[in-house]
Write a protein that holds these residues in place. Structure first.
Motif, mmCIF file in Angstrom:
data_model
loop_
_atom_site.group_PDB
_atom_site.id
_atom_site.type_symbol
_atom_site.label_atom_id
_atom_site.label_comp_id
_atom_site.label_asym_id
_atom_site.label_seq_id
_atom_site.Cartn_x
_atom_site.Cartn_y
_atom_site.Cartn_z
ATOM 1 N N PHE A 5 11.609 1.143 -1.891
ATOM 2 C CA PHE A 5 10.226 1.675 -2.135
ATOM 3 C C PHE A 5 9.346 1.267 -0.686
ATOM 4 O O PHE A 5 9.789 0.685 0.303
ATOM 5 C CB PHE A 5 9.621 0.250 -3.151
ATOM 6 C CG PHE A 5 10.136 0.521 -4.318
ATOM 7 C CD1 PHE A 5 9.601 1.283 -5.442
ATOM 8 C CD2 PHE A 5 11.166 -0.158 -4.924
ATOM 9 C CE1 PHE A 5 10.121 1.310 -6.822
ATOM 10 C CE2 PHE A 5 11.781 0.002 -6.173
ATOM 11 C CZ PHE A 5 11.331 0.563 -6.956
ATOM 12 N N ASP A 6 8.268 1.710 -0.607
ATOM 13 C CA ASP A 6 7.255 1.796 0.467
ATOM 14 C C ASP A 6 6.878 0.307 0.523
ATOM 15 O O ASP A 6 6.811 -0.336 -0.513
ATOM 16 C CB ASP A 6 6.431 2.974 0.665
ATOM 17 C CG ASP A 6 5.520 2.875 -0.114
ATOM 18 O OD1 ASP A 6 5.094 1.824 -1.015
ATOM 19 O OD2 ASP A 6 4.895 3.990 -0.415
ATOM 20 N N GLN A 7 6.458 0.120 1.815
ATOM 21 C CA GLN A 7 5.710 -1.152 1.900
ATOM 22 C C GLN A 7 4.728 -1.623 0.979
ATOM 23 O O GLN A 7 4.511 -2.611 0.392
ATOM 24 C CB GLN A 7 5.128 -1.498 3.371
ATOM 25 C CG GLN A 7 5.008 -2.711 3.738
ATOM 26 C CD GLN A 7 4.365 -2.764 5.292
ATOM 27 O OE1 GLN A 7 5.489 -2.661 5.968
ATOM 28 N NE2 GLN A 7 3.235 -2.994 5.542
ATOM 29 N N THR A 8 3.725 -0.556 0.857
ATOM 30 C CA THR A 8 2.567 -0.599 0.127
ATOM 31 C C THR A 8 3.025 -1.270 -1.614
ATOM 32 O O THR A 8 2.441 -2.185 -2.106
ATOM 33 C CB THR A 8 1.529 0.594 -0.206
ATOM 34 O OG1 THR A 8 1.514 0.888 1.178
ATOM 35 C CG2 THR A 8 0.193 0.243 -0.746
ATOM 36 N N THR A 9 3.866 -0.495 -1.970
ATOM 37 C CA THR A 9 4.352 -0.694 -3.410
ATOM 38 C C THR A 9 4.939 -2.309 -3.411
ATOM 39 O O THR A 9 4.320 -3.145 -4.391
ATOM 40 C CB THR A 9 5.606 0.086 -3.685
ATOM 41 O OG1 THR A 9 5.203 1.384 -3.442
ATOM 42 C CG2 THR A 9 5.923 -0.185 -5.193
ATOM 43 N N ILE A 10 5.523 -2.690 -2.268
ATOM 44 C CA ILE A 10 6.179 -4.126 -2.347
ATOM 45 C C ILE A 10 5.223 -4.861 -2.329
ATOM 46 O O ILE A 10 4.848 -6.052 -3.039
ATOM 47 C CB ILE A 10 7.125 -4.085 -1.194
ATOM 48 C CG1 ILE A 10 8.338 -3.278 -1.309
ATOM 49 C CG2 ILE A 10 7.497 -5.751 -1.358
ATOM 50 C CD1 ILE A 10 9.339 -3.929 -2.370
ATOM 51 N N ASN A 12 2.020 -4.762 -3.190
ATOM 52 C CA ASN A 12 0.786 -4.754 -4.433
ATOM 53 C C ASN A 12 1.722 -5.281 -5.474
ATOM 54 O O ASN A 12 1.240 -6.351 -6.384
ATOM 55 C CB ASN A 12 0.596 -3.329 -4.710
ATOM 56 C CG ASN A 12 -0.285 -2.604 -3.865
ATOM 57 O OD1 ASN A 12 -1.047 -3.436 -3.202
ATOM 58 N ND2 ASN A 12 -0.343 -1.207 -3.851
ATOM 59 N N TYR A 13 3.124 -5.296 -5.518
ATOM 60 C CA TYR A 13 3.662 -5.745 -6.663
ATOM 61 C C TYR A 13 3.713 -7.242 -6.248
ATOM 62 O O TYR A 13 3.506 -8.136 -7.200
ATOM 63 C CB TYR A 13 5.258 -5.204 -6.458
ATOM 64 C CG TYR A 13 6.383 -6.177 -7.005
ATOM 65 C CD1 TYR A 13 6.343 -6.183 -8.464
ATOM 66 C CD2 TYR A 13 7.251 -6.956 -6.187
ATOM 67 C CE1 TYR A 13 7.344 -7.198 -9.007
ATOM 68 C CE2 TYR A 13 8.081 -7.917 -6.847
ATOM 69 C CZ TYR A 13 8.114 -7.905 -8.019
ATOM 70 O OH TYR A 13 9.050 -8.929 -8.521
ATOM 71 N N ASN A 16 0.267 -8.822 -7.211
ATOM 72 C CA ASN A 16 -0.082 -8.759 -8.953
ATOM 73 C C ASN A 16 0.767 -9.808 -9.507
ATOM 74 O O ASN A 16 0.324 -10.273 -10.549
ATOM 75 C CB ASN A 16 0.507 -7.447 -9.507
ATOM 76 C CG ASN A 16 -0.515 -6.516 -8.956
ATOM 77 O OD1 ASN A 16 -1.566 -6.701 -8.486
ATOM 78 N ND2 ASN A 16 -0.198 -5.218 -8.978
ATOM 79 N N CYS A 342 13.020 -6.753 -1.350
ATOM 80 C CA CYS A 342 13.394 -5.242 -1.225
ATOM 81 C C CYS A 342 14.581 -4.937 -1.723
ATOM 82 O O CYS A 342 14.823 -3.786 -2.621
ATOM 83 C CB CYS A 342 13.376 -4.981 0.341
ATOM 84 S SG CYS A 342 11.862 -4.771 1.015
ATOM 85 N N TYR A 345 14.297 -5.737 -5.992
ATOM 86 C CA TYR A 345 13.321 -5.107 -6.975
ATOM 87 C C TYR A 345 13.605 -3.627 -7.232
ATOM 88 O O TYR A 345 13.975 -2.759 -6.380
ATOM 89 C CB TYR A 345 11.954 -4.883 -6.115
ATOM 90 C CG TYR A 345 10.611 -4.342 -6.778
ATOM 91 C CD1 TYR A 345 10.165 -4.792 -8.249
ATOM 92 C CD2 TYR A 345 10.242 -3.179 -6.616
ATOM 93 C CE1 TYR A 345 9.092 -4.283 -8.842
ATOM 94 C CE2 TYR A 345 9.233 -2.428 -7.299
ATOM 95 C CZ TYR A 345 8.714 -3.066 -8.388
ATOM 96 O OH TYR A 345 7.624 -2.489 -8.997
ATOM 97 N N GLU A 357 10.024 -2.826 -14.515
ATOM 98 C CA GLU A 357 10.387 -3.264 -13.421
ATOM 99 C C GLU A 357 11.374 -4.655 -13.478
ATOM 100 O O GLU A 357 11.110 -5.272 -14.438
ATOM 101 C CB GLU A 357 8.996 -3.951 -12.883
ATOM 102 C CG GLU A 357 8.116 -2.893 -12.435
ATOM 103 C CD GLU A 357 6.777 -3.551 -12.093
ATOM 104 O OE1 GLU A 357 6.319 -3.627 -10.822
ATOM 105 O OE2 GLU A 357 5.957 -4.306 -12.983
#
Ligand code: ATP
Length: 457
Positions: A5-10, A12-13, A16, A342, A345, A357
């Protein structure tokens, strides 16, 4: 099934679900500072405990230490940090952004051979010859390159002057070197032995970033292992195996995401005879996760010289005094944390075109091992008893009554909870619960009285 996954996805995950928050968020944040939420601190503690057990408690010749963050400034003179612990800083005259000159080159021309010892004039020549432009404004209007020392300065007492100037430690290692004689004598240790330490370190990085990969405040787990000089190379090889054992067998990281990189002679730090980096394939690319160095007798010799204290070791066999050679494995807790996330996930398809997820952590790393889920609010009394039993037994567990059972499973899968225990209407009669495994999603009926034995396995 996607694993990358890209950094932004990680980011945000992790936000949250309560693992990592941008620090000082209600005030607009503080660039590159992060706070670890309830799940983040649980994961961090699990990483640290596993490291401590693997490298210290379960070794016959290892002890621990917790030294100060602020040390006598002479320590940093002897270690070479005052003179050498700097990065080449260059400014864009047009937009006033600051950059690390070596990184500007590496990013544009990864094949050009430069390293941490390349001198400033040469770096500037490359930047000018290649007409490298400012990544921020696109101009090629550079200042000269200066050395920028990465140590954070502070001062002690009420007078802020040169005489009271101190530094926040940029590594935990020096706290171990300056206590070598104390530890050896107090515990009557024989070389070879090692000292491990976990603690905060601070570096005023010119270009922090890539989430928690490079920050100005971070935590290190370091070992200084003191050897007879001739034995240091073999200890180095042993640590390569031990680090691999920890990464692959304890943390269960995927082999394809780790590689080893040996430093060229020209790329060695001022104290090192050999350095190997273990790199991880982070969302921003391959980068250092863990460093292993043969620091020779550099640190102890310099501290002996500058302090005037005897820091050698008297060989009980030959009665000769010598300075031990030190092998140092050093890793950042946050970089391990990021690599673990990383790796673990994933988003995977389940029935009816839906996805779930999953944080596929090994049991020992899970923030919660078990979630107790009553099927209905009416079942709270019985379900709470199961939860209380788990908590009393010291098993990190969570109790969740909110939402449908399917949604609760999804939420627990996403935070890596290994088992979900569902307490249903039958449980009241048969004293059994349903235990669901996070990865296989298989469910089995188990007697409440057998749960602790089941988890023990
Ligand atoms: P890099 O080349 O990435 O700056 P380094 O070679 O300077 O790292 P070391 O001095 O060997 O790093 O520090 C040992 C370990 O501490 C690194 O392998 C890394 O895991 C961690 N570490 C170092 N600097 C930082 C930082 N700014 N933020 C987070 N972790 C760090």
């Amino acid at each position: 099934m996607s694993t990358k996954f890209d950094q932004t996805t990680i980011v945000n995950y992790l936000k949250n679900y309560g693992f990592v928050f941008a620090s000082s968020e209600i005030y607009g944040g503080l660039a590159n500072a992060w706070d670890y939420g309830p799940l983040g601190v649980a994961l961090k503690n699990n990483i640290k405990n596993l490291w401590w057990n693997y490298f210290i408690t379960s070794q016959p010749n290892m002890v621990g230490l917790d030294s100060s963050i602020i040390l006598n400034p002479a320590v940093w003179k002897a270690s070479g940090h005052l003179a050498n612990f700097s990065d080449p800083l260059i400014d864009c005259k047009a937009c006033h952004q600051r950059f690390r000159a070596d990184k500007l080159i590496e990013e544009k021309y990864p094949d050009i051979k430069i390293n941490e010892n390349t001198d400033k004039a040469e770096l500037l020549k490359i930047i000018k010859d290649k007409k490298i432009v400012c990544p921020n404004c696109g101009k090629a209007d550079w200042t000269d390159i200066r050395s920028f020392n990465l140590m954070f300065k502070t001062s002690q007492s009420v007078i802020e002057d040169k005489a009271n100037e101190l530094y926040l430690r940029p590594e935990t290692a020096q706290g171990i070197f300056i206590n070598f004689a104390n530890i050896q004598r107090a515990l009557r240790l024989k070389v070879p032995f090692g000292v491990g330490q976990i603690g905060k370190a601070f570096r005023n990085e010119i270009t922090p970033g890539n989430f928690i990969f490079r920050t100005r405040e971070f935590e290190q787990m370091e070992i200084e292992f003191f050897n007879y000089p001739k034995d240091a190379p073999a200890k180095f090889e042993q640590y390569i195996k031990d680090i691999e054992g920890f990464l692959f067998n304890v943390l269960k990281l995927k082999k394809e995401n780790i590689r080893m990189s040996e430093h060229d002679k020209a790329d060695l730090s001022h104290y090192s005879a050999r350095t190997v980096d273990f790199q991880y394939n982070f969302p921003h690319g391959w980068a250092e996760l863990w460093g292993l160095a043969n620091r020779t007798d550099f640190d102890l010799s310099n501290h002996q010289k500058l302090s005037g204290s005897t820091l050698g070791y008297l060989d009980p066999e030959t009665n000769e005094r010598f300075i031990p050679y030190v092998v140092e494995p050093s890793v950042g807790v946050e970089r391990l944390f990021y690599a673990i996330i990383c790796d673990a996930y994933r988003v995977e398809p389940i029935k009816d075109g839906e996805t779930r997820e999953v944080l596929g952590l090994p049991y020992a790393l899970c923030p919660y091992k078990v979630a107790v889920l009553p099927l209905s609010n009416k079942l709270n009394d019985g379900a709470k008893k199961v939860f209380d039993m788990l908590i009393a037994a010291g098993i990190p567990s969570v109790y969740d009554v909110t939402g449908s059972i399917g949604k609760r499973y999804r939420r627990q899968d996403a935070i890596g909870t290994y088992y979900c225990i569902t307490y249903d209407f039958d449980s009241q009669k048969d004293e059994c619960v349903t235990v669901r495994n996070r990865d296989t999603m298989k469910q089995e009926r188990i007697k409440i009285s057998e749960i602790l034995k089941f988890l023990g396995k």
